[in-house]
Design an enzyme around this catalytic site. Structure first.
Site, short mmCIF file in Angstrom:
data_model
loop_
_atom_site.label_atom_id
_atom_site.label_comp_id
_atom_site.label_asym_id
_atom_site.label_seq_id
_atom_site.Cartn_x
_atom_site.Cartn_y
_atom_site.Cartn_z
CG ASP A 1 -1.95 9.96 1.90
OD1 ASP A 1 -1.98 9.24 0.93
OD2 ASP A 1 -2.88 10.63 2.47
CB ILE A 2 1.21 7.38 -2.36
CG1 ILE A 2 -0.07 6.34 -2.53
CG2 ILE A 2 2.19 6.43 -1.54
CD1 ILE A 2 0.12 5.03 -3.56
CG PHE B 1 -14.17 0.50 -4.46
CD1 PHE B 1 -15.25 1.29 -3.59
CD2 PHE B 1 -13.23 1.25 -5.00
CE1 PHE B 1 -15.06 2.55 -3.58
CE2 PHE B 1 -13.28 2.39 -4.81
CZ PHE B 1 -13.97 3.26 -4.00
CB VAL C 1 -16.81 -8.22 -5.64
CG1 VAL C 1 -17.43 -8.81 -6.76
CG2 VAL C 1 -15.37 -8.77 -5.89
CB SER D 1 -3.44 -7.68 -9.46
OG SER D 1 -4.23 -8.81 -9.23
CB ALA E 1 -12.23 0.68 -11.30
CE1 TYR E 2 -6.65 -3.92 -6.57
CE2 TYR E 2 -6.62 -5.86 -7.96
CZ TYR E 2 -6.14 -5.59 -6.81
OH TYR E 2 -5.08 -5.80 -6.16
NE ARG F 1 -4.88 -16.95 5.57
CZ ARG F 1 -4.05 -17.53 5.09
NH1 ARG F 1 -4.49 -18.34 4.01
NH2 ARG F 1 -2.98 -18.09 5.57
CB THR F 2 -4.49 -8.27 2.95
OG1 THR F 2 -5.38 -8.24 1.70
CG2 THR F 2 -3.35 -9.11 2.77
P1 NAP Z 1 -4.32 -4.00 2.46
O1 NAP Z 1 -4.51 -4.96 3.30
O2 NAP Z 1 -5.63 -3.30 2.17
O3 NAP Z 1 -3.32 -2.87 2.60
C1 NAP Z 1 -3.32 -1.67 1.85
C2 NAP Z 1 -2.08 -0.78 2.41
O4 NAP Z 1 -1.87 0.26 1.57
C3 NAP Z 1 -2.58 -0.31 3.83
O5 NAP Z 1 -1.44 -0.10 4.57
C4 NAP Z 1 -3.09 1.04 3.54
O6 NAP Z 1 -2.91 2.06 4.49
C5 NAP Z 1 -2.18 1.34 2.42
N1 NAP Z 1 -2.79 2.71 1.46
C6 NAP Z 1 -3.80 2.74 0.78
N2 NAP Z 1 -3.89 4.02 0.26
C7 NAP Z 1 -2.77 4.43 0.74
C8 NAP Z 1 -2.21 5.70 0.60
N3 NAP Z 1 -2.75 6.62 -0.37
N4 NAP Z 1 -0.91 6.03 1.03
C9 NAP Z 1 -0.24 5.20 1.61
N5 NAP Z 1 -0.98 4.19 2.00
C10 NAP Z 1 -1.94 3.48 1.43
O7 NAP Z 1 -4.08 -4.46 0.93
P2 NAP Z 1 -2.93 -5.77 0.54
O8 NAP Z 1 -3.61 -7.06 0.22
O9 NAP Z 1 -1.81 -5.79 1.81
O10 NAP Z 1 -2.36 -5.15 -0.66
C11 NAP Z 1 -1.01 -4.56 -0.74
C12 NAP Z 1 -0.88 -4.56 -2.39
O11 NAP Z 1 -0.58 -5.78 -2.95
C13 NAP Z 1 -1.85 -3.63 -2.98
O12 NAP Z 1 -1.32 -2.59 -3.93
C14 NAP Z 1 -2.92 -4.46 -3.82
O13 NAP Z 1 -3.32 -4.05 -4.86
C15 NAP Z 1 -1.57 -5.66 -4.16
N6 NAP Z 1 -2.23 -7.01 -4.19
C16 NAP Z 1 -3.02 -7.59 -3.44
C17 NAP Z 1 -3.42 -8.82 -3.44
C18 NAP Z 1 -4.20 -9.63 -2.44
O14 NAP Z 1 -4.67 -10.89 -2.62
N7 NAP Z 1 -4.23 -9.11 -1.20
C19 NAP Z 1 -3.30 -9.47 -4.68
C20 NAP Z 1 -2.86 -8.89 -5.78
C21 NAP Z 1 -2.30 -7.46 -5.56
P3 NAP Z 1 -4.21 2.25 5.67
O15 NAP Z 1 -4.15 1.15 6.30
O16 NAP Z 1 -3.85 3.44 5.94
O17 NAP Z 1 -5.73 1.87 4.89
O1 DDD Z 2 -5.62 -10.81 -7.03
C1 DDD Z 2 -5.92 -9.71 -6.58
O2 DDD Z 2 -5.49 -8.47 -6.88
C2 DDD Z 2 -7.07 -9.58 -5.24
C3 DDD Z 2 -7.65 -10.73 -5.04
C4 DDD Z 2 -8.63 -10.98 -6.05
C5 DDD Z 2 -10.01 -10.42 -5.93
O3 DDD Z 2 -10.87 -10.98 -5.56
N1 DDD Z 2 -9.88 -9.08 -6.03
C6 DDD Z 2 -8.86 -8.56 -6.64
N2 DDD Z 2 -7.95 -8.38 -5.50
C7 DDD Z 2 -8.17 -7.29 -4.65
S1 DDD Z 2 -9.75 -7.24 -3.79
C8 DDD Z 2 -10.75 -6.96 -4.92
C9 DDD Z 2 -11.07 -8.26 -5.84
C10 DDD Z 2 -12.06 -8.05 -7.06
O4 DDD Z 2 -11.72 -8.85 -7.97
N3 DDD Z 2 -12.44 -6.95 -7.38
C11 DDD Z 2 -13.27 -6.68 -8.50
C12 DDD Z 2 -12.71 -5.97 -9.44
O5 DDD Z 2 -12.66 -5.95 -10.66
O6 DDD Z 2 -11.98 -4.82 -8.81
#
Ligand code: NAP
Ligand code: DDD
Length: 275
Positions: A61-62, A93, A95, A138, A191-192, A230-231
């Site tokens: 857990d980071i 979070f 949107v 991102s 914030a993201y 798609r996650t």
């Molecule tokens: P996700 O489906 O929500 O998965 C996030 C993963 O991170 C889950 O395994 C979650 O664990 C884990 N996590 C969250 N907090 C943690 C903590 N404190 N310690 C250890 N594990 C933790 O998200 P994802 O879409 O796969 O995203 C993965 C990464 O890619 C993220 O850093 C995200 O910001 C980045 N990213 C995603 C997208 C996108 O379009 N999906 C785009 C750009 C960047 P739990 O299952 O226990 O919650």
């Molecule tokens: O690209 C990313 O990082 C994903 C996909 C695009 C997206 O819709 N979001 C950022 N990502 C994670 S899900 C959260 C939305 C988002 O834009 N949220 C508003 C914000 O500013 O955090």
């Protein structure tokens, strides 16, 4: 020769799981799926095993420093180091989430920036020569930086920004968000996005430090965007599958032994992006 080892945070689902899958097929060594929740991690391990993929598991857990130091000690004792580290764990979070901005800011920067930094503090010293470090960020961070004040843009893009200054700027954002004054402070309303501005900039600073302090070790450290995937985080409308989202992080994790670049860059679709 020591057994090589790759560590992926947040590996129980989404892009992290897809990265673990790909590494199980392509990485020559042991692949660790780590997850904050033992139960969710073990469930995923079962589904990987049913696909014939042999990963290993460690709780991580980071957001919990003890969990980070326990895992780091495990890899040091068991493997003598780490060869690939993928900092994938992150939160966002939705949107439409009504949680107050300051609360979202606190939680989002905590995991995506401060806790990932703790991972880097504790794991970078373990990374062996030839190691690869990948931080999931991102393109939204880049877009949000373009919406910040010219003064903030200049600092985050400067080559002389220090880790202390990035920390100070992340704390300033949180303080201003608490007072509802972040926009007057020059920040955009995401914030993201700010968490990824911080982590991308930190990645560049740490890469410069590695080049200076360990010039002969050939470690390559980069930040990347997986695309819109798609996650659970990004929802069902995203164009990429998790396997497609894993392509760029896995490319950076498996850069060949004689590669000297990219290093300290922000990479998307396997291409270095202007920061
Ligand atoms: P996700 O489906 O929500 O998965 C996030 C993963 O991170 C889950 O395994 C979650 O664990 C884990 N996590 C969250 N907090 C943690 C903590 N404190 N310690 C250890 N594990 C933790 O998200 P994802 O879409 O796969 O995203 C993965 C990464 O890619 C993220 O850093 C995200 O910001 C980045 N990213 C995603 C997208 C996108 O379009 N999906 C785009 C750009 C960047 P739990 O299952 O226990 O919650
Ligand atoms: O690209 C990313 O990082 C994903 C996909 C695009 C997206 O819709 N979001 C950022 N990502 C994670 S899900 C959260 C939305 C988002 O834009 N949220 C508003 C914000 O500013 O955090």
């Amino acid at each position: 020769m020591a057994t090589r080892v790759a560590v992926v945070t947040g590996g129980n689902k989404g892009i992290g799981l897809a990265i673990v899958r790909a590494l199980c097929k392509l990485f020559q060594g042991d692949v660790f799926l780590t997850a904050r929740d033992q139960g969710r991690g073990q469930e995923t391990m079962k589904s990987l095993a049913s696909e014939g993929l042999a990963a290993q598991f460690h709780q991580l857990d980071i957001d919990d420093l003890k969990s980070i130091t326990t895992a780091a000690a495990f890899f040091k004792e068991t493997y003598g180091g780490v060869d690939v580290l993928i900092n994938n764990a992150g939160i966002a979070f939705k949107v439409a989430d009504p949680t107050p901005f300051a609360t979202q800011a606190e939680a989002t920067l905590r995991t995506n920036f401060f806790s990932t930094r703790e991972m880097l503090i504790n794991f970078l010293p373990l990374v062996r020569p030839g190691g690869r470090v990948v931080n999931l960020c991102s393109l939204l961070g880049q877009r949000v930086l373009n919406q910040c004040s010219p003064a903030l843009q200049q600092r985050f893009r400067s080559d002389d920004i220090t880790e202390e200054e990035v920390l100070e700027l992340m704390h300033r954002f949180l303080d201003e968000a608490k007072r509802g004054e972040h926009q007057q402070g020059g920040w955009a309303e995401s914030a993201y996005g700010v968490s990824h501005i911080g982590l991308t900039t930190l990645s560049m600073i740490l890469a410069r430090r590695l080049s200076k302090e360990r010039p002969n070790d050939g470690i390559l450290l980069n930040a990347c965007c997986p695309g819109w995937v798609r996650t659970d985080m990004a929802g069902p409308k995203a164009p990429k599958s998790p396997d497609e989202g894993a392509v760029t992080p896995v490319y950076l994790a498996l850069l060949p032994p004689d590669a000297t670049e990219p290093h300290g860059k922000f990479v998307s679709e396997k291409e270095v992006q202007q920061w």
